[in-house]
Design an enzyme around this catalytic site. Structure first.
Site, mmCIF file in Angstrom:
data_model
loop_
_atom_site.group_PDB
_atom_site.id
_atom_site.type_symbol
_atom_site.label_atom_id
_atom_site.label_comp_id
_atom_site.label_asym_id
_atom_site.label_seq_id
_atom_site.Cartn_x
_atom_site.Cartn_y
_atom_site.Cartn_z
ATOM 1 N N ASP A 72 0.675 -1.183 -0.024
ATOM 2 C CA ASP A 72 0.142 0.183 0.073
ATOM 3 C C ASP A 72 0.964 1.190 0.067
ATOM 4 O OD1 ASP A 72 -2.269 -1.212 0.032
ATOM 5 O OD2 ASP A 72 -2.643 -1.412 2.203
ATOM 6 N N ASP A 97 2.077 1.808 6.681
ATOM 7 C CA ASP A 97 2.393 0.162 6.804
ATOM 8 C C ASP A 97 2.933 -0.487 5.515
ATOM 9 O OD1 ASP A 97 1.523 0.213 9.317
ATOM 10 O OD2 ASP A 97 -0.608 -0.610 8.681
#
Ligand code: 0R9
Length: 643
Positions: free
Chosen positions: A501, A505
């Site tokens: 992504d 994270d």
């Protein structure tokens, strides 16, 4: 070849031949016409100034990137000689700029102007590959200038003023009909000049980028030489010996400078240079250094009862765990071998380095028993960990040979077995993994979902990595082992693609995986097999037009403008901002991120292993301050980086 009537023209013919050959076959002289070759032009000119510094006459070098990608390099040396050459009837300076390999002839014994790989091809090659070149020399009370176009003289050296100073200034504009791009990368140049300043103690080098609105500038001068280099590399590491161990012998047949320091990290970072050229493949100087380390530490450990006779010797790799070292030698006639011609072959250099280090290190250890003890304790524990890793590895191997289906359970493999056409997507999270599995072309695309907290390889030894439930699937899927055992010929996929992504994270998992590849499968990066997938950030849709995906904010703004011109305004559009891969359905994921026809892949390259190393240690290490600094300075590029 054309023949000319007049004998005296022969040399000039040669000159033209040379320049034409350079322009016809630039790759032979500067490696390539990509940005790499372009940067090479700058290094060539700066190298000449550094030679003048090594000869003891120049203390300052200024490099500027002017608007329009014009390069300006200035030094405060003696100035290139301006006297007229008896045979060619042209000035020494013009000869250097128009005749291939003329530098050597005039260079005399002014130092170690030696060609290493592609280096040292000289000013005439830069001149031949430039649209125009302008050289200004301050010498003998005057300012003298000459000009060239595409390697040919358009104005011979002439006096244009008075000056009591001395020095050389070279300005050039690379030829855009030869190079793919003229857009210099400031960071790459900055890194190279920092490195050059480390390698040339006391030399001041500055670089300034005047192209954009924002002025970029850096100045380097290191009185500590390689000591400063090692301190820089270890900036964010925990040190075992507080000051680097420094060994220098400048007056021998082969001048040697070495600095090294142990840290609590588990990796080995040794950089070696010959005549200021990074010998990426190592060679005899590096081997000599390694032999000396192994021998001297083992001798010390035995004679001080840290190792008992029955224990056997510590292995070289145990002794190098956590070391950061820089080795620089100057060799008059270096022989470069290896795939990229960056491996020193001269056999005498090994012995010279080895005996120098043997003696200096033995003395150092005797004088610093506490440091000696701390380093050896680390070596002994490295040796135990190596033994444990061997067992872990054997376990993995045994499993692999017993069962045929040992591939990780989560891996959705592809049907093709031809590595060159296969790719594996390493995907963060189960839901994105699910979409990827459904959206892929299963003939040649494999999906390996990862989830949960990844191991930070900067803080773990090889034995932990083998047993790690997050990394082991990656190792087994890639199929080529890790560390010293890594065998690039065994990889199961030609492309290893990290798909994460565009958020905190995702950035974290990307950095962790890249660090892992960098530390344990470096050839995979060097060989260009590692890629980053680029999922889109936005989807714009409107009835009657195809969905538009935008991968950056810049692209989004551009798209708004273009649509505006077509009479479509922002409020007519439905805009979706993707927060994660999981928000895309299989079809969208295929269209935007996985379809070879439409996707954007970024190849991970190792332009600069030194920079990468320090960046990884810093991003993954314990010290907060340098990391914060990096993130602040690079905020534009790594907005999503985890702090
Ligand atoms: C801005 C980039 N600087 C240079 O290119 C540069 C070349 C150079 C130089 C000498 C001094 N400064 C320089 N700057 C030089 C060398 C010698 C004697 N006097 C001055 C010598 O080598 O003996 N030169 C590099 C090559 C030559 N000069 C020469 F071949 F023309 F002598």
């Amino acid at each position: 070849m054309e023949k000319f009537e007049h004998e005296y023209n022969a040399e000039q013919i040669q000159v033209l031949d040379g320049i034409e050959h350079v322009r016809k076959r630039p790759g032979m002289y500067i490696g390539s016409v990509s940005i790499r070759g372009l940067h090479h032009l700058v290094y060539e000119i700066v190298d000449n100034a550094v030679d003048e510094a090594l000869a003891g006459y120049c203390t300052k070098i200024k490099v500027e990137i002017e608007p329009g990608n014009i390069i300006c390099v200035e030094d405060n040396g003696r100035g290139i000689p301006i006297d007229i050459h008896k045979k060619t009837k042209i000035s020494a300076a013009e000869t250097v700029y128009t005749q291939l390999n003329a530098g050597g002839k005039f260079g005399g014994d002014s130092g170690y102007k030696v060609s290493g790989g592609l280096h040292g091809v000289g000013a005439s090659v830069v001149n031949a590959l430039s649209n125009w070149t302008e050289v200004t020399i301050k010498r003998d009370g005057g300012i003298h200038q000459m000009k060239f176009e595409k390697g040919k003289t358009v104005q011979s050296l002439q006096r244009i003023g008075d000056s009591s100073e001395t020095g050389t200034k070279v300005r050039f504009l690379a030829d855009d009909t030869i190079f793919e791009t003229l857009e210099y990368d400031y960071e790459t140049l900055e890194n190279r000049f920092r490195e050059m300043a480390f390698l040339t103690k006391g030399l001041y080098i500055s670089i300034e980028d005047k192209r954009g609105e924002e002025l970029k500038k850096a100045e380097f001068c290191y009185e500590g030489g390689l000591n400063s280099f090692v301190e820089y590399l270890n900036e964010s590491k925990e040190k075992i010996n507080p000051k680097p161990i420094y060994i220098e012998k400048v007056d021998g047949e082969v001048p040697v400078e070495i600095a090294f320091q142990y840290t609590s990290s588990y990796s080995e970072n040794i950089y070696s240079f010959v005549n200021n050229i990074n010998t990426i493949e190592g060679g005899t100087h590096l081997e000599g250094f390694k032999r000396a380390l192994t021998k001297t530490f083992n001798d010390y450990a035995k004679s001080h009862n840290i190792l008992k006779e029955k224990d056997g010797n510590l292995q070289g790799e145990d002794i190098r765990e956590g070391i950061t070292a820089v080795i620089s030698v100057k060799v008059r006639e270096p022989q470069f071998e290896g795939q990229t011609k960056t491996k020193l072959g001269n056999s005498n250099v090994g012995g010279i380095v080895q005996s120098l280090v043997n003696e200096a290190l033995a003395t150092y250890l005797e004088e610093n028993p506490n440091i000696a003890k701390a380093i050896l304790e680390k070596c002994v524990s490295a040796s135990r960990a190596r033994e444990a890793a061997r067992k872990a590895r054997e376990l993995v191997r045994r499993k692999t040979s017993l069962e045929t289906t040992t591939l990780p359970g989560k891996l959705a493999d592809c049907s093709s077995k031809k590595a060159e056409e296969c790719e594996v997507y390493i995907v963060e999270g189960d839901s994105a993994g699910g979409s990827a599995k459904q959206g892929r072309d299963r003939r040649y695309q494999a999906i390996l979902p990862l989830w949960g907290k990844m191991l930070n390889v900067e803080k773990a030894r090889a034995d932990k990595i083998y047993g790690n439930d997050k990394l082991n699937p990656v190792i087994v899927a890639v199929g080529a082992g890790i560390g010293a055992d890594f065998d690039i010929t065994k990889i199961r996929y030609g492309k290893v693609i990290i798909m994460a992504d565009a958020d905190v994270d995702g950035a974290h998992i990307r950095t962790l995986l890249l660090t892992f590849f960098f530390r344990y499968m470096r050839p995979l990066i060097e060989n260009g097999n590692v890629f980053l997938a680029q999922p889109p950030l936005y989807k714009l849709s409107k009835k009657g037009i195809d969905d538009i995906y935008c991968y950056t904010d810049e692209e989004l703004n551009k798209t708004y403008e273009e649509l505006g011109k077509k009479g479509i305004s922002i409020d007519q559009l439905s805009i979706q901002r993707y927060k994660g891969l999981g928000e895309m359905n299989p079809e969208q994921l295929w269209e935007t991120t996985m379809d070879p026809e439409r996707r954007i892949l970024v190849r991970v390259t190792l332009e600069d292993a030194i920079k990468a190393d320090s960046t990884f240690s810093m991003l993954m290490g314990d010290e907060v301050e340098p990391r914060r600094k990096f993130i602040e300075e690079n905020a534009k590029y790594v907005v999503n980086l985890d702090v």
